[in-house]
Design a protein around this motif. Structure first.
Motif, PDB file in Angstrom:
ATOM      1  N   ASP A  60       0.849  -1.196   0.000  1.00  0.00           N
ATOM      2  CA  ASP A  60       0.000   0.000   0.000  1.00  0.00           C
ATOM      3  C   ASP A  60       0.873   1.230   0.000  1.00  0.00           C
ATOM      4  OD1 ASP A  60      -1.986   1.914   0.397  1.00  0.00           O
ATOM      5  OD2 ASP A  60      -3.175   0.494   1.585  1.00  0.00           O
TER       6      ASP A  60
ATOM      7  N   THR B  89      -9.773   9.772   2.782  1.00  0.00           N
ATOM      8  CA  THR B  89      -8.490   9.678   2.097  1.00  0.00           C
ATOM      9  C   THR B  89      -7.959   8.253   2.134  1.00  0.00           C
ATOM     10  OG1 THR B  89      -7.995  11.958   2.706  1.00  0.00           O
ATOM     11  CG2 THR B  89      -6.148  10.586   2.014  1.00  0.00           C
TER      12      THR B  89
ATOM     13  N   LEU C 270      -9.627   5.576   2.206  1.00  0.00           N
ATOM     14  CA  LEU C 270     -10.423   4.709   1.330  1.00  0.00           C
ATOM     15  C   LEU C 270     -10.185   5.007  -0.143  1.00  0.00           C
ATOM     16  CD1 LEU C 270     -13.856   4.616   3.198  1.00  0.00           C
ATOM     17  CD2 LEU C 270     -12.266   2.720   2.880  1.00  0.00           C
ATOM     18  N   PHE C 271     -10.054   6.288  -0.500  1.00  0.00           N
ATOM     19  CA  PHE C 271     -10.099   6.662  -1.914  1.00  0.00           C
ATOM     20  C   PHE C 271      -8.752   7.085  -2.477  1.00  0.00           C
ATOM     21  CE2 PHE C 271     -14.446   7.330  -0.390  1.00  0.00           C
ATOM     22  CZ  PHE C 271     -15.143   6.583  -1.322  1.00  0.00           C
ATOM     23  N   HIS C 272      -7.678   6.945  -1.758  1.00  0.00           N
ATOM     24  CA  HIS C 272      -6.369   7.284  -2.291  1.00  0.00           C
ATOM     25  C   HIS C 272      -5.874   6.133  -3.163  1.00  0.00           C
ATOM     26  CE1 HIS C 272      -2.509   9.296  -2.524  1.00  0.00           C
ATOM     27  NE2 HIS C 272      -1.929   8.117  -2.282  1.00  0.00           N
TER      28      HIS C 272
ATOM     29  N   VAL D 199      -9.192   1.185  -4.559  1.00  0.00           N
ATOM     30  CA  VAL D 199     -10.309   1.777  -3.819  1.00  0.00           C
ATOM     31  C   VAL D 199     -11.466   0.786  -3.731  1.00  0.00           C
ATOM     32  CG1 VAL D 199     -12.037   3.611  -3.868  1.00  0.00           C
ATOM     33  CG2 VAL D 199      -9.650   4.131  -4.409  1.00  0.00           C
TER      34      VAL D 199
ATOM     35  N   ARG E 282     -10.795  -1.876  -1.058  1.00  0.00           N
ATOM     36  CA  ARG E 282     -10.980  -1.410   0.320  1.00  0.00           C
ATOM     37  C   ARG E 282     -12.454  -1.286   0.681  1.00  0.00           C
ATOM     38  NH1 ARG E 282      -7.176   3.355  -1.347  1.00  0.00           N
ATOM     39  NH2 ARG E 282      -5.232   2.194  -1.686  1.00  0.00           N
TER      40      ARG E 282
END
Length: 447
Positions: free
Chosen positions: A6, A48, A50-52, A58, A61
């Motif tokens: 990640d 952030t 979740l959506f980075h 994304v 997650r």
């Protein structure tokens, strides 16, 4: 071997101090709009987390967090429960996602009990996402349902904010401008698509009217909230009043629609049929026996051809002889009894002198047969007619007579063999010839 690392914990060039984004001499703390965002840092960091990154990361997650939050029977989950629930994922990928969710406060790890728990922040984030996903599934064309739902929920718990109302107001104004542009375009297809979207918006407006009414009458709301709610009410009224504009625009297009002969097909039908075709060029397959051969000419050649055509037309026009004359087709007989009757009646009407009290109608129509009296009565509306006065002939002379036809809404009986009754009316001479008389059905045949 796949790499499921990640990148959330990797420092990048974009992760700079907030001050670097502002001009020199301006502190972020001096900007009022920065404070509420900094105060909401925990929930923004949750989004952030979740959506980075890319879409697939994304999606993974959200999938894991959604699956874990769906289990409401037990407030905690062991690692064995998680592995069983998400057995379709690679263990390394699952471990990476769990580590990211745990490190950003979306999952809480209880080391004493050895279990995971969903944090309240994670449930709030997922609840907001579920609302958005549900709006997308229901195909809300007006895209108002989510904002109205948020306003309704906030009002129910007494916490509606001015920002939420401003978002709803902005959407209403955008829809009004969008519909106005569709009406101004004059396109039937844009109008019908906009009208369909308008009906959806009106449905949400009707549902939201009670909410806005409650906000405007809420004594706990501050002045800014009242002002925003009143602005929403005005925007809703403007949106609802567009029905007449849609109807007038569609009626105008309907009057201008072109129909193809007696087939019943219109240009709109043809365009609709063409829009349903994926490949318009395929319609021309085998329609042309020979391909179209383009011709390329220079401007000099175009001038020579145009000059030659112009001169040939001039020569033919000068050399051509005038066509021979032909006798006009006889359309009326000079000895027609109707024309003689009209000339006789014109002499009678011309003897009416100005200043007289008025000649009764029966003295002008009678004595005569019913046919002749009816013919004379049918000519009365021509008196003073401006269009007929400009013409030549007996009817034009009649229209130019300075007479005024006066009548009453009553009938009088006559002692005549063919006429039983006639309107009480008279003709009066007047100095002006442009007075328009009142026409009526002045006679009634004896049964």
């Amino acid at each position: 071997m796949q790499n499921f690392s990640d990148d959330a914990h990797v420092q990048t060039g974009d992760d700079l101090a907030l001050q670097t984004y502002f001009k020199a001499g301006i502190s972020p703390d001096d900007v009022s709009a920065v404070f509420p965002l900094k105060r909401a840092q925990p929930v923004l960091q949750a989004f952030t987390a979740l959506f980075h990154g890319g879409f697939n990361a994304v999606l993974l997650r959200l999938l894991v967090l959604r699956e874990l939050a769906a289990d409401v029977e037990s407030p905690s989950l062991t690692r064995a429960d998680i592995n069983a629930k998400l057995a379709y994922l690679e263990p390394e990928a699952l471990e990476t996602v769990l580590s990211r969710l745990r490190g950003n406060g979306l999952l809480a790890w209880d080391s004493g009990a050895g279990v995971y728990r969903i944090t309240p922040t994670a449930r709030n984030v997922m609840a907001a996402l579920e609302s958005l996903i549900q709006v997308e599934e229901h195909n809300d064309q007006a895209e108002m349902s989510y904002m109205l739902t948020q306003v309704a929920g906030a009002q129910a718990v007494g916490g509606v904010s001015v920002e939420q109302l401003h978002h709803l107001l902005g959407r209403l104004i955008e829809l009004t401008e969008e519909f106005s542009d569709a009406i101004a375009s004059g396109s039937e297809f844009q109008l019908r698509a906009a009208q369909k979207k308008w009906h959806t918006a009106c449905d949400w407006v009707e549902k939201g009217s009670k909410i806005i009414h409650a906000i405007t009458h809420d004594e706990r709301a501050d002045a800014a909230t009242h002002k925003a709610a009143q602005a929403i009410g005005r925007a809703q009224s403007a949106l609802l009043n567009m029905q007449g504009m849609f109807s007038r625009a569609l009626n105008q297009i309907e009057r201008q629609r072109v129909h193809l002969g007696q087939s019943g097909l219109s240009t709109t039908d043809i365009k609709t049929w063409l829009l349903q075709k994926d490949d318009l060029a395929a319609l021309a397959d085998q329609a042309l026996a020979h391909p179209v051969t383009p011709l390329f000419i220079t401007p000099s050649e175009m001038i020579d051809v145009a000059e030659s055509e112009l001169l040939s037309h001039r020569v033919s026009a000068l050399a051509g002889a005038l066509p021979t004359g032909e006798n006009a087709v006889s359309i009326a007989n000079d000895n027609d009894d109707a024309l003689h009757e009209l000339d006789h009646w014109l002499d009678l009407l011309s003897n009416i002198e100005p200043g007289e009290k008025g000649v009764p109608l029966q003295d002008l129509l009678l004595p005569a047969s019913f046919a002749v009296a009816s013919y004379r009565a049918s000519m009365l509306p021509l008196l003073g007619d401006p269009n007929e006065s400009a013409l030549q002939g007996a009817t034009g002379t009649l229209a130019r007579l300075p007479l005024i036809f006066q009548s009453k809404d009553k009938m009088q009986k006559l002692n005549d063999a063919q006429l039983a009754a006639i309107s009480i009316a008279s003709l009066v001479a007047a100095p002006r010839a442009d007075d328009t008389p009142t026409a009526a059905s002045p006679i009634q045949e004896t049964p």
